[in-house]
Design a protein around this motif. Sequence first.
Motif, PDB file in Angstrom:
ATOM      1  N   ALA A  20       0.886  -1.131  -0.040  1.00 15.83           N
ATOM      2  CA  ALA A  20      -0.084   0.055  -0.110  1.00 15.83           C
ATOM      3  C   ALA A  20       0.958   1.264   0.203  1.00 15.83           C
ATOM      4  O   ALA A  20       0.640   2.360   0.095  1.00 15.83           O
ATOM      5  CB  ALA A  20      -1.087   0.066   1.254  1.00 15.83           C
ATOM      6  N   GLY A  21       2.121   0.982  -0.034  1.00 16.01           N
ATOM      7  CA  GLY A  21       3.108   2.267  -0.128  1.00 16.01           C
ATOM      8  C   GLY A  21       3.184   2.999   1.422  1.00 16.01           C
ATOM      9  O   GLY A  21       3.475   4.232   1.199  1.00 16.01           O
ATOM     10  N   LEU A  22       3.022   2.398   2.403  1.00 19.51           N
ATOM     11  CA  LEU A  22       2.753   2.897   3.846  1.00 19.51           C
ATOM     12  C   LEU A  22       4.101   2.842   4.448  1.00 19.51           C
ATOM     13  O   LEU A  22       4.470   1.331   4.782  1.00 19.51           O
ATOM     14  CB  LEU A  22       1.765   2.595   4.399  1.00 19.51           C
ATOM     15  N   THR A  23       4.610   3.542   5.008  1.00 25.15           N
ATOM     16  CA  THR A  23       5.587   3.363   6.285  1.00 25.15           C
ATOM     17  C   THR A  23       5.038   2.691   7.534  1.00 25.15           C
ATOM     18  O   THR A  23       3.511   2.897   7.666  1.00 25.15           O
ATOM     19  CB  THR A  23       6.441   4.339   6.758  1.00 25.15           C
ATOM     20  N   LEU A  24       5.572   2.166   8.378  1.00 34.03           N
ATOM     21  CA  LEU A  24       5.305   1.486   9.746  1.00 34.03           C
ATOM     22  C   LEU A  24       4.292   2.800  10.366  1.00 34.03           C
ATOM     23  O   LEU A  24       3.175   2.635  10.930  1.00 34.03           O
ATOM     24  CB  LEU A  24       6.183   0.893  10.669  1.00 34.03           C
ATOM     25  N   GLU A  25       4.935   4.252  10.338  1.00 24.01           N
ATOM     26  CA  GLU A  25       4.239   5.118  11.212  1.00 24.01           C
ATOM     27  C   GLU A  25       3.126   5.539  10.368  1.00 24.01           C
ATOM     28  O   GLU A  25       2.121   5.860  11.153  1.00 24.01           O
ATOM     29  CB  GLU A  25       5.350   6.183  11.274  1.00 24.01           C
ATOM     30  N   ALA A  26       3.183   5.744   8.928  1.00 23.33           N
ATOM     31  CA  ALA A  26       2.189   6.189   8.214  1.00 23.33           C
ATOM     32  C   ALA A  26       0.842   5.067   8.485  1.00 23.33           C
ATOM     33  O   ALA A  26      -0.396   5.354   8.567  1.00 23.33           O
ATOM     34  CB  ALA A  26       2.273   6.215   6.909  1.00 23.33           C
ATOM     35  N   GLY A  27       1.325   3.694   8.516  1.00 24.06           N
ATOM     36  CA  GLY A  27      -0.029   2.835   8.209  1.00 24.06           C
ATOM     37  C   GLY A  27      -0.514   2.767   9.791  1.00 24.06           C
ATOM     38  O   GLY A  27      -1.675   2.870  10.003  1.00 24.06           O
ATOM     39  N   ALA A  28       0.460   3.000  10.882  1.00 28.39           N
ATOM     40  CA  ALA A  28      -0.169   2.900  12.213  1.00 28.39           C
ATOM     41  C   ALA A  28      -1.202   4.132  12.410  1.00 28.39           C
ATOM     42  O   ALA A  28      -2.143   3.967  13.083  1.00 28.39           O
ATOM     43  CB  ALA A  28       0.756   2.906  13.122  1.00 28.39           C
ATOM     44  N   ALA A  29      -0.675   5.467  11.900  1.00 27.19           N
ATOM     45  CA  ALA A  29      -1.368   6.527  11.949  1.00 27.19           C
ATOM     46  C   ALA A  29      -2.896   6.464  11.515  1.00 27.19           C
ATOM     47  O   ALA A  29      -3.944   6.695  11.844  1.00 27.19           O
ATOM     48  CB  ALA A  29      -0.595   7.873  11.558  1.00 27.19           C
ATOM     49  N   ARG A  30      -2.813   5.975  10.211  1.00 27.79           N
ATOM     50  CA  ARG A  30      -4.252   5.651   9.370  1.00 27.79           C
ATOM     51  C   ARG A  30      -5.016   4.704  10.060  1.00 27.79           C
ATOM     52  O   ARG A  30      -6.304   4.673  10.164  1.00 27.79           O
ATOM     53  CB  ARG A  30      -3.798   5.311   8.030  1.00 27.79           C
ATOM     54  N   ALA A  31      -4.536   3.483  10.892  1.00 30.12           N
ATOM     55  CA  ALA A  31      -5.176   2.743  11.501  1.00 30.12           C
ATOM     56  C   ALA A  31      -5.556   2.919  13.055  1.00 30.12           C
ATOM     57  O   ALA A  31      -6.070   2.376  13.497  1.00 30.12           O
ATOM     58  CB  ALA A  31      -4.539   1.214  11.401  1.00 30.12           C
ATOM     59  N   GLU A  32      -5.181   4.181  13.294  1.00 30.89           N
ATOM     60  CA  GLU A  32      -5.300   4.536  14.754  1.00 30.89           C
ATOM     61  C   GLU A  32      -4.595   3.818  15.690  1.00 30.89           C
ATOM     62  O   GLU A  32      -5.112   3.439  16.780  1.00 30.89           O
ATOM     63  CB  GLU A  32      -6.879   4.952  15.013  1.00 30.89           C
ATOM     64  N   LEU A  33      -3.318   3.284  15.397  1.00 34.48           N
ATOM     65  CA  LEU A  33      -2.604   2.478  16.304  1.00 34.48           C
ATOM     66  C   LEU A  33      -1.340   3.186  16.439  1.00 34.48           C
ATOM     67  O   LEU A  33      -0.658   4.136  15.712  1.00 34.48           O
ATOM     68  CB  LEU A  33      -2.409   0.968  15.673  1.00 34.48           C
ATOM     69  N   SER A  34      -0.510   2.742  17.467  1.00 31.27           N
ATOM     70  CA  SER A  34       0.806   3.158  17.914  1.00 31.27           C
ATOM     71  C   SER A  34       1.801   2.477  16.665  1.00 31.27           C
ATOM     72  O   SER A  34       1.478   1.361  16.503  1.00 31.27           O
ATOM     73  CB  SER A  34       1.265   2.969  19.090  1.00 31.27           C
ATOM     74  N   PRO A  35       3.014   2.828  16.429  1.00 27.10           N
ATOM     75  CA  PRO A  35       3.761   2.141  15.488  1.00 27.10           C
ATOM     76  C   PRO A  35       4.378   0.920  16.414  1.00 27.10           C
ATOM     77  O   PRO A  35       4.531  -0.073  15.735  1.00 27.10           O
ATOM     78  CB  PRO A  35       4.852   3.141  15.232  1.00 27.10           C
ATOM     79  N   ALA A  36       4.474   0.929  17.693  1.00 26.45           N
ATOM     80  CA  ALA A  36       4.865  -0.112  18.360  1.00 26.45           C
ATOM     81  C   ALA A  36       3.813  -1.353  18.297  1.00 26.45           C
ATOM     82  O   ALA A  36       4.259  -2.538  18.169  1.00 26.45           O
ATOM     83  CB  ALA A  36       5.162   0.271  19.832  1.00 26.45           C
ATOM     84  N   HIS A  37       2.570  -0.843  18.463  1.00 27.13           N
ATOM     85  CA  HIS A  37       1.469  -1.927  18.440  1.00 27.13           C
ATOM     86  C   HIS A  37       1.460  -2.589  16.944  1.00 27.13           C
ATOM     87  O   HIS A  37       1.273  -3.911  16.767  1.00 27.13           O
ATOM     88  CB  HIS A  37       0.192  -0.961  18.832  1.00 27.13           C
ATOM     89  N   LEU A  38       1.486  -1.667  15.860  1.00 23.83           N
ATOM     90  CA  LEU A  38       1.602  -2.392  14.565  1.00 23.83           C
ATOM     91  C   LEU A  38       2.635  -3.066  14.420  1.00 23.83           C
ATOM     92  O   LEU A  38       2.501  -4.334  13.742  1.00 23.83           O
ATOM     93  CB  LEU A  38       1.336  -1.285  13.677  1.00 23.83           C
ATOM     94  N   SER A  39       3.847  -2.909  14.779  1.00 23.41           N
ATOM     95  CA  SER A  39       5.341  -3.599  14.820  1.00 23.41           C
ATOM     96  C   SER A  39       5.016  -5.136  15.448  1.00 23.41           C
ATOM     97  O   SER A  39       5.475  -5.884  14.986  1.00 23.41           O
ATOM     98  CB  SER A  39       6.238  -2.756  15.501  1.00 23.41           C
ATOM     99  N   ARG A  40       4.468  -4.881  16.794  1.00 23.12           N
ATOM    100  CA  ARG A  40       4.240  -6.155  17.325  1.00 23.12           C
ATOM    101  C   ARG A  40       3.291  -6.960  16.382  1.00 23.12           C
ATOM    102  O   ARG A  40       3.215  -8.392  16.543  1.00 23.12           O
ATOM    103  CB  ARG A  40       3.566  -5.768  18.916  1.00 23.12           C
ATOM    104  N   LEU A  41       2.251  -6.552  15.978  1.00 25.53           N
ATOM    105  CA  LEU A  41       1.305  -7.389  15.052  1.00 25.53           C
ATOM    106  C   LEU A  41       2.038  -7.855  13.869  1.00 25.53           C
ATOM    107  O   LEU A  41       1.840  -9.175  13.455  1.00 25.53           O
ATOM    108  CB  LEU A  41       0.046  -6.473  14.624  1.00 25.53           C
ATOM    109  N   GLU A  42       3.016  -7.034  13.420  1.00 26.68           N
ATOM    110  CA  GLU A  42       3.707  -7.388  12.023  1.00 26.68           C
ATOM    111  C   GLU A  42       4.688  -8.568  12.541  1.00 26.68           C
ATOM    112  O   GLU A  42       5.066  -9.383  11.556  1.00 26.68           O
ATOM    113  CB  GLU A  42       4.231  -6.382  11.277  1.00 26.68           C
ATOM    114  N   THR A  43       5.166  -8.636  13.747  1.00 28.86           N
ATOM    115  CA  THR A  43       6.032  -9.441  14.036  1.00 28.86           C
ATOM    116  C   THR A  43       5.739 -10.865  14.787  1.00 28.86           C
ATOM    117  O   THR A  43       6.350 -11.636  15.259  1.00 28.86           O
ATOM    118  CB  THR A  43       7.227  -8.939  15.006  1.00 28.86           C
TER     119      THR A  43
END
Length: 196
Positions: A20-43
């Motif tokens: 989707a062309g999104l950085t971790l930070e941009a994806g987290a912001a659009r999904a209303e998550l913290s980057p740390a939370h999205l990172s934990r989901l991705e790992t």
Amino acid sequence: MSTADPHPHAPRLRELRRRAGLTLEAGAARAELSPAHLSRLETGRRQPSLPVLLKLARVYGTTVSELLGEAPAAPTSVVRGADAPVREAGGWSYRQAGATDRGMQALRVHVPYEAEHRDLVRVHPGEEWLYVLDGRMRLALGDHEQLLDPGDSAHFDSLTPHRIAAATRRGLDLLFVHTLLQSAVAELCLGDGARH
């Protein structure tokens, strides 16, 4: 101790975010998550809930099925009205009105005036959109009750306690669209509700 990934969908989340062309930070912001939370989901260190999966699917422009690594659905699905089998649950009649493996499900529903589960209050994750085709619908949302006529619709969070009933003797026909993936008809419409 096994090192197998307990959440095999995790690498797919990262891949779809990047697609989707999104950085971790941009994806987290659009999904209303913290980057740390999205990172934990991705790992795979955290398992996503259904509401988080629905948000991520919208942000990445995909389906919950694809996020979970399930086989992609056909690009389009045509359901012929005459070919849709009728299923019964609690006195209600259901016909599939869309694909069964998508992020939202669509059904044509007939609710008789004196349905077996007329007083059943339903509460479940997801969203619902109802459109009255014929008859009159009595819709209770939380503490509020409304009558809807043909052409009227309602869109609400399914965690709001809700009850649907026919308000006319000939019954009620409606379109029922929801985001609770892969649920049996009885589970969808009869759910874990309680009599009220």
